[in-house]
Design an enzyme around this catalytic site. Sequence first.
Site, PDB file in Angstrom:
ATOM      1  N   SER A 100       0.897  -1.309  -0.042  1.00  0.00           N
ATOM      2  CA  SER A 100      -0.104   0.129  -0.082  1.00  0.00           C
ATOM      3  C   SER A 100       0.836   1.281  -0.009  1.00  0.00           C
ATOM      4  O   SER A 100       1.968   1.314   0.704  1.00  0.00           O
ATOM      5  CB  SER A 100      -0.974   0.045   1.237  1.00  0.00           C
ATOM      6  OG  SER A 100      -1.888   1.118   1.277  1.00  0.00           O
ATOM      7  N   HIS A 114      -2.407   7.358  -4.875  1.00  0.00           N
ATOM      8  CA  HIS A 114      -2.534   6.167  -3.769  1.00  0.00           C
ATOM      9  C   HIS A 114      -2.582   4.904  -4.731  1.00  0.00           C
ATOM     10  O   HIS A 114      -3.140   4.730  -5.872  1.00  0.00           O
ATOM     11  CB  HIS A 114      -3.777   6.269  -2.944  1.00  0.00           C
ATOM     12  CG  HIS A 114      -4.196   5.280  -2.428  1.00  0.00           C
ATOM     13  ND1 HIS A 114      -5.435   4.341  -2.990  1.00  0.00           N
ATOM     14  CD2 HIS A 114      -3.875   4.238  -1.366  1.00  0.00           C
ATOM     15  CE1 HIS A 114      -5.536   3.295  -2.046  1.00  0.00           C
ATOM     16  NE2 HIS A 114      -4.681   3.118  -1.330  1.00  0.00           N
ATOM     17  N   VAL A 117      -2.104  -3.217  -3.588  1.00  0.00           N
ATOM     18  CA  VAL A 117      -2.462  -4.478  -4.171  1.00  0.00           C
ATOM     19  C   VAL A 117      -2.634  -5.476  -2.799  1.00  0.00           C
ATOM     20  O   VAL A 117      -1.633  -5.454  -2.055  1.00  0.00           O
ATOM     21  CB  VAL A 117      -1.435  -5.083  -5.004  1.00  0.00           C
ATOM     22  CG1 VAL A 117      -1.858  -6.441  -5.484  1.00  0.00           C
ATOM     23  CG2 VAL A 117      -1.401  -4.252  -6.385  1.00  0.00           C
ATOM     24  N   HIS A 153      -6.241   7.590 -16.689  1.00  0.00           N
ATOM     25  CA  HIS A 153      -7.492   6.757 -16.834  1.00  0.00           C
ATOM     26  C   HIS A 153      -7.068   5.724 -18.262  1.00  0.00           C
ATOM     27  O   HIS A 153      -7.573   4.687 -18.116  1.00  0.00           O
ATOM     28  CB  HIS A 153      -8.831   7.432 -17.174  1.00  0.00           C
ATOM     29  CG  HIS A 153      -9.339   7.728 -15.615  1.00  0.00           C
ATOM     30  ND1 HIS A 153     -10.147   6.969 -15.133  1.00  0.00           N
ATOM     31  CD2 HIS A 153      -9.462   8.930 -15.155  1.00  0.00           C
ATOM     32  CE1 HIS A 153     -10.615   7.425 -14.068  1.00  0.00           C
ATOM     33  NE2 HIS A 153     -10.108   8.677 -13.817  1.00  0.00           N
ATOM     34  N   HIS A 183     -20.198  12.429   3.582  1.00  0.00           N
ATOM     35  CA  HIS A 183     -20.621  13.703   4.391  1.00  0.00           C
ATOM     36  C   HIS A 183     -20.307  15.044   3.813  1.00  0.00           C
ATOM     37  O   HIS A 183     -20.688  16.118   4.138  1.00  0.00           O
ATOM     38  CB  HIS A 183     -19.889  13.654   5.772  1.00  0.00           C
ATOM     39  CG  HIS A 183     -18.245  13.450   5.864  1.00  0.00           C
ATOM     40  ND1 HIS A 183     -17.333  12.617   5.031  1.00  0.00           N
ATOM     41  CD2 HIS A 183     -17.435  14.645   6.060  1.00  0.00           C
ATOM     42  CE1 HIS A 183     -16.512  12.940   5.393  1.00  0.00           C
ATOM     43  NE2 HIS A 183     -16.069  14.258   5.776  1.00  0.00           N
ATOM     44  N   GLY A 266      -5.047  -4.595  15.287  1.00  0.00           N
ATOM     45  CA  GLY A 266      -3.743  -4.336  16.170  1.00  0.00           C
ATOM     46  C   GLY A 266      -2.530  -4.409  15.409  1.00  0.00           C
ATOM     47  O   GLY A 266      -1.326  -4.711  16.100  1.00  0.00           O
ATOM     48  N   GLY A 267      -2.804  -3.617  14.036  1.00  0.00           N
ATOM     49  CA  GLY A 267      -1.536  -3.669  13.199  1.00  0.00           C
ATOM     50  C   GLY A 267      -0.710  -2.392  13.807  1.00  0.00           C
ATOM     51  O   GLY A 267      -1.063  -1.723  14.835  1.00  0.00           O
TER      52      GLY A 267
END
Length: 308
Positions: A100, A114, A117, A153, A183, A266-267
């Site tokens: 990531s 960003h 995989v 794209h 939001h 808990g990473g």
Amino acid sequence: MSGTAHSDEIDLTAVETYLRELQNRICAGLEELDGTAHFAQDLWERPAGGGGSTRVLTEGAVFEQAGVNFSNVSGDALPPAATAKRPELTGCEYRAMGVSLVVHPRNPYVPTSHANVRFFVATKPDALPVFWFGGGFDLTPYYGFDEDVVHWHRTAQAACAPFGPDVYARYKQWCDEYFYLKHRDEQRGVGGLFFDDLNDRGFARSFAFAQSVGDHYLQAYAPIVARRAAMPYGEAERDFQLYRRGRYVEFNLVYDRGTLFGLQTGGRTESILMSLPPAVRFRYNWQPIPGTPEAALYSRYLKPRSWV
């Protein structure tokens, strides 16, 4: 799209090898684009099982901060973020691997990008394992340029082309729907690709698609960076960039599945939150002046549309 596969069809070693190589390749490509800074590596272990490698570049000539994270973790029970759409897998043992990354450029004319995989395997006693791939890449400009978005794209479309004529359109729409701040009633950026729960093609074909997405990220991003990194800008453009980065923070902390998964399992917090920008400026009820490039971001670019 969930399904099962015999364990001899799932090549965990191949997935891990590819992801580690992808991390190396992307870091090398970003260092070349920056020209001055290098990634620092932080190896970590997770007490509950597994670990990873977090690499962060800071205060570069082009990139204010870039993080590229590899993780390979396991556990006794999938967290809610992974079972929300698969309640039958609640309580399953799992293995999760992924790369990531988030890149926050210094120049406001260079978009934030960003990509990720990821791969999951879940197992229950006396049952065949369930696997799936997910990921994609998306672009978040502060100032819009049609040629940049079209290139992004078209590269996303090229990544999907070998896998069927409808794949790009489907995953482009999914990306538009996913990277949406409910939001704010606002898109996070101009989209790209997003896919999840992919296994209906079988392991080899699903893995090939995930690799194609990973392999096309630098092809999509590098030409845009090269085109915009030297453009002159002033304090007004920098101020708008910092304001818009606030939307990135809002999305990642409220909606992002990867962030939620990492926190719920808990990473390692520093690695999970490396996606956040290094500097942000929040303002109360700010609105762009009509007719300005800042207003055009909202009216033209933060609207789902066809770019190819």
